[in-house]
Design a protein around this motif. Structure first.
Motif, PDB file in Angstrom:
ATOM      1  N   UNK A 180      -4.242 -11.463  -0.480  1.00 29.29           N
ATOM      2  CA  UNK A 180      -5.261 -11.166   0.531  1.00 29.29           C
ATOM      3  C   UNK A 180      -4.810 -10.086   1.514  1.00 29.29           C
ATOM      4  N   UNK A 181      -3.511  -9.791   1.548  1.00 31.44           N
ATOM      5  CA  UNK A 181      -2.995  -8.763   2.453  1.00 31.44           C
ATOM      6  C   UNK A 181      -2.864  -7.396   1.782  1.00 31.44           C
ATOM      7  N   UNK A 182      -3.227  -7.308   0.512  1.00 36.87           N
ATOM      8  CA  UNK A 182      -3.129  -6.055  -0.245  1.00 36.87           C
ATOM      9  C   UNK A 182      -4.530  -5.457  -0.360  1.00 36.87           C
ATOM     10  N   UNK A 240       0.847  -1.199   0.000  1.00 37.60           N
ATOM     11  CA  UNK A 240       0.000   0.000   0.000  1.00 37.60           C
ATOM     12  C   UNK A 240       0.875   1.239   0.000  1.00 37.60           C
ATOM     13  N   UNK A 241       0.447   2.229  -0.752  1.00 39.46           N
ATOM     14  CA  UNK A 241       1.170   3.503  -0.765  1.00 39.46           C
ATOM     15  C   UNK A 241       0.801   4.361   0.435  1.00 39.46           C
ATOM     16  N   UNK A 242      -0.209   3.925   1.200  1.00 44.70           N
ATOM     17  CA  UNK A 242      -0.723   4.736   2.308  1.00 44.70           C
ATOM     18  C   UNK A 242      -0.169   4.345   3.678  1.00 44.70           C
ATOM     19  N   UNK A 243       0.246   3.086   3.820  1.00 47.88           N
ATOM     20  CA  UNK A 243       0.721   2.617   5.120  1.00 47.88           C
ATOM     21  C   UNK A 243       1.669   1.431   4.939  1.00 47.88           C
ATOM     22  N   UNK A 244       2.613   1.297   5.858  1.00 45.58           N
ATOM     23  CA  UNK A 244       3.544   0.165   5.824  1.00 45.58           C
ATOM     24  C   UNK A 244       2.918  -1.109   6.384  1.00 45.58           C
ATOM     25  N   UNK A 245       1.715  -0.997   6.922  1.00 44.63           N
ATOM     26  CA  UNK A 245       1.042  -2.152   7.524  1.00 44.63           C
ATOM     27  C   UNK A 245       0.810  -3.281   6.524  1.00 44.63           C
TER      28      UNK A 245
END
Length: 112
Positions: A55-57, A19-24
């Motif tokens: 599934x984690x994206x 994600x470009x929004x969070x490192x999570x």
């Protein structure tokens, strides 16, 4: 070219940015240690054991552009990080099959 030998180990990490929004959503695809490294020219080939887990994206960021990071640590400290842009496309516009997506690594233009 290594100007001098590295007596310890280099720790290599391959990270898929989910994600470009969070490192999570970042995923560690593989980690390997090599060394000691002799002085002179050295070459390493990194092959991950698995690809990213779809599934984690986040679904809204699954297609498009993301980054693959290669990190090198010496004695646990980050020595260098290189990023490669990846373009992900769905060849079938009608149906989304994560097994059939195409990933294009823009290897000619790494970002250090």
């Amino acid at each position: 070219n290594a100007p001098e030998a590295v007596p310890g180990e280099l720790e290599w990490e391959v990270i898929y940015v989910g994600s470009s929004k969070t490192q999570a959503h970042d995923q560690l695809l593989d980690r390997v240690k090599v060394g000691p490294i002799p002085q002179g020219k050295n070459q390493f080939v990194l092959t991950t054991k698995r690809g990213p887990d779809p599934s984690l994206i986040p679904s809204e960021e699954f297609l498009g552009v993301t980054v693959l990071l290669i990190r090198v640590k010496i004695e646990g400290k980050l020595a260098v990080q290189v990023g490669y842009f990846i373009r992900i496309e769905n060849p079938e516009e009608e149906n989304m099959d994560v097994e059939r997506v195409l990933r294009y690594v823009l290897a000619e233009k790494p970002k250090v």
